[in-house]
Every structure is written in C-alpha cells, then in structure tokens.
Design an enzyme around this catalytic site. Sequence first.
Site, PDB file in Angstrom:
ATOM      1  N   GLU A  39     -27.198 -10.256  -6.269  1.00 34.57           N
ATOM      2  CA  GLU A  39     -27.427 -10.437  -7.723  1.00 34.57           C
ATOM      3  C   GLU A  39     -29.046 -10.205  -7.866  1.00 34.57           C
ATOM      4  O   GLU A  39     -29.429  -9.323  -8.841  1.00 34.57           O
ATOM      5  CB  GLU A  39     -27.071 -11.683  -8.221  1.00 34.57           C
ATOM      6  CG  GLU A  39     -25.377 -11.723  -8.375  1.00 34.57           C
ATOM      7  CD  GLU A  39     -24.897 -10.770  -9.308  1.00 34.57           C
ATOM      8  OE1 GLU A  39     -25.458 -10.369 -10.311  1.00 34.57           O
ATOM      9  OE2 GLU A  39     -23.969 -10.081  -8.861  1.00 34.57           O
ATOM     10  N   CYS A  63     -17.444   1.870 -18.487  1.00 36.96           N
ATOM     11  CA  CYS A  63     -18.423   1.838 -19.613  1.00 36.96           C
ATOM     12  C   CYS A  63     -19.823   2.195 -19.575  1.00 36.96           C
ATOM     13  O   CYS A  63     -20.787   1.181 -19.709  1.00 36.96           O
ATOM     14  CB  CYS A  63     -18.178   0.316 -20.269  1.00 36.96           C
ATOM     15  SG  CYS A  63     -18.797   0.220 -22.206  1.00 36.96           S
ATOM     16  N   CYS A  69     -13.595   6.198 -21.911  1.00 41.44           N
ATOM     17  CA  CYS A  69     -12.622   5.168 -22.825  1.00 41.44           C
ATOM     18  C   CYS A  69     -11.199   5.423 -22.603  1.00 41.44           C
ATOM     19  O   CYS A  69     -10.735   4.426 -22.667  1.00 41.44           O
ATOM     20  CB  CYS A  69     -12.954   5.494 -24.199  1.00 41.44           C
ATOM     21  SG  CYS A  69     -14.735   5.256 -24.723  1.00 41.44           S
ATOM     22  N   CYS A  78     -10.282   2.869 -19.962  1.00 39.74           N
ATOM     23  CA  CYS A  78     -10.804   1.585 -20.134  1.00 39.74           C
ATOM     24  C   CYS A  78      -9.607   0.568 -20.452  1.00 39.74           C
ATOM     25  O   CYS A  78      -8.739   0.966 -21.381  1.00 39.74           O
ATOM     26  CB  CYS A  78     -11.725   1.443 -21.179  1.00 39.74           C
ATOM     27  SG  CYS A  78     -12.411  -0.025 -21.393  1.00 39.74           S
ATOM     28  N   CYS A  82     -11.438  -2.323 -28.560  1.00 37.42           N
ATOM     29  CA  CYS A  82     -13.175  -1.823 -28.558  1.00 37.42           C
ATOM     30  C   CYS A  82     -13.205  -1.163 -29.877  1.00 37.42           C
ATOM     31  O   CYS A  82     -12.609  -0.160 -30.300  1.00 37.42           O
ATOM     32  CB  CYS A  82     -13.269  -0.942 -27.474  1.00 37.42           C
ATOM     33  SG  CYS A  82     -15.163  -0.343 -27.442  1.00 37.42           S
TER      34      CYS A  82
END
Length: 354
Positions: free
Chosen positions: A37, A192, A199, A202, A208
Amino acid sequence: MTDSTFSTAVLKWFEQHGRKDLPWQQKINPYRVWVSEIMLQQTQVSTVMDYFKRFMQAFPSVQDLAQASEDEVLHLWTGLGYYTRARNLHKASKIIVENYAGEFPRSVEELSALPGIGRSTAGAIASISMGIRAPILDGNVKRVLTRYKAIKGYPGTTQNTQKLWLLAEQLTPNQQVNHYTQAMMDLGATLCTRSKPSCLLCPIQQGCQAHLLGTPTAFPEPKPRKALPQRERLMLLVADQANQLLLYKRPSTGLWGGLWSFPEFEDRPQLDSFLQQHKLTIKNQTQLSPISHTFSHFQLHLEPWLFRTSQQQHGIAEGDWVWYNLADAPKLGLAAPVKKLLKTATQRLNLGDI
C-alpha cells in the site's frame, strides 16, 4: 441502487473479474499489505511489482525491516520516488517491533498513528489482512465514488473529502470486507479509469450518476492548477584518479532526505569556493547534458559538471561523504537523477573523455 446492492454487485464482479495474482495478494499478512500500500501511493502497479518482490526478498518480515539500516532501505527504494515513504516505513517498523512485539495493531486508530500511515492505508491493512470492517479512500476509490454520486468540485477539498468518507463508510459491507476493499481499488484501476472508463462493463453503472448524466470523465474535477516554481542548480560531479565519484548524504528531512547525492550550488562562485575549501585540484572538466526533474511543488533544473581531480581519494570522504565506484557500488539510496548521472559520468570516465 441501495447500499447493500452496491456492495453485492461489487463483490460479484470481483469474484469474476478482480485481480488475484498480484505479488502482495499472495501469502497475505499485515506486513505485506502495508508495504504494498505504501509503494502503491502515487505509483503504478506495473512499476511497484518488481520493487515489491526485491523488498520482500531483502526484508521478508517487519523484524527484518526494523533491523536494516536506512541506507539499505533507501537503496532498495531508489527510483521509486517519494522517499519520505521509505523513511516512514522504516521508522514505523521499529515502532511495531519495539512497542507491539512485532505484531501489527488491530485498530485503524492505532495503525493511523504510525509514521506514514493515513486513514485509508490503515483501512486497507485492517480490512485486507485482518478482516476488520474499515472503509478506504485512495485515489482509485475516490474516483469511483465521486462519479457514483456525481460530486462536483475537486474531491480533495475538506467538504468533499468528508462527503466521500461518509459515503465510503455507508457502502462498506459487514461481510467479505477484504474482497470488497480490493474490489473497489480494482474498479478504479481497471474499469473506472481517469480518461477512458469502461462504463458498459461496470457492475455499478445502473446507480452511477455520472454515467446516467453521460459525462463520467467530467468527474472528479481536477485540482486547480498553479504554475510550478522553477529552481536552477549547478551539480558537481568530482572524480578521482580511480574513477570514483564524490557523494554526500543529504539531511534526513527535506528534498531527497537521507539519500546520497552530488553537491549542489546556486552559482559557479559557490562551486569554486567548495573546491578551494576542500583543496580539490581540478585537472579537467566538462559539462554534461542538463537534467530537469519535476517534484509535486516545483521543477528542478540541474546543470551537471564533471570534474577530474589530480588526487587520489581525499580526506573529504569522511562521515557523510563517500567516494562511489559504480563497478563496486555500495548499497546506498540514490535519487533517480543522481543514479542516471552516475552512469553517464562513469561511462565518460571509462572512455577517457575527461
């Protein structure tokens, strides 16, 4: 789309399409998640993969990292940039070993108190490696949620940040939080995306708002731009008769903190004064190709000069100074421009160009 159907759709998509073969997704534990991370902050996955593998080979546990020297850590970080991340990683490892007996604390609050770990990184560590319900809000997730609710304005403002954290908290499920956290990051990274969102593929397109408006790339709005200040410096590369180059260790704070670099000067008189002060007699000199390096808050323009001294190793190489030989290089942390200049200068020296 309700909160529960949102997370259900995301988890179903992750099961079928999510990334599960990245190096840090194997042998998952808090240490491996934490290192990945930190490395992934402002850095692409493709760049991080080899760095992560080398880092794990050198420091397979938090105890190994805590026992390492700062130079060893920065050496493995060379080229990855944002070196404060590496220094904080090293500091935090010592705290984990000394204060927590080598075990990562099991709360977002305690994790967030460690150097270099913010709320989102703490949430990722807690959820992915410990199964603790904790929302995250890294860059990818910000983009997904900003589009999902069509939040106007730059997402980094205090008001929008609060909105996004509240939304992230509401949408995070109670079950499979480890998969959900990874899924949200994957959505932003693979579907995204910033300029060409997919899209139609998705799982949350039905809810959305940016997609329904037909303007997904209008969100999130970019940060208002300011002209970057420009800085110019002369950089001195001094080589002795053995083709070793003089480096010094920069202060632990500030630009390239804790890394080894060439001396920098604002003008030629300062450079000449340095040579006189340290009794460095110059035999030959040549100007190398200039280098520009962009930081988050300014752009640095370097004018490198390669000087050949008539002396062998000089007394200046004590303490925070070292004569560096690329053929037998010590393990030191180097900023990317310095590493590049070392190679260029060594090639010129070996060819006898100076």
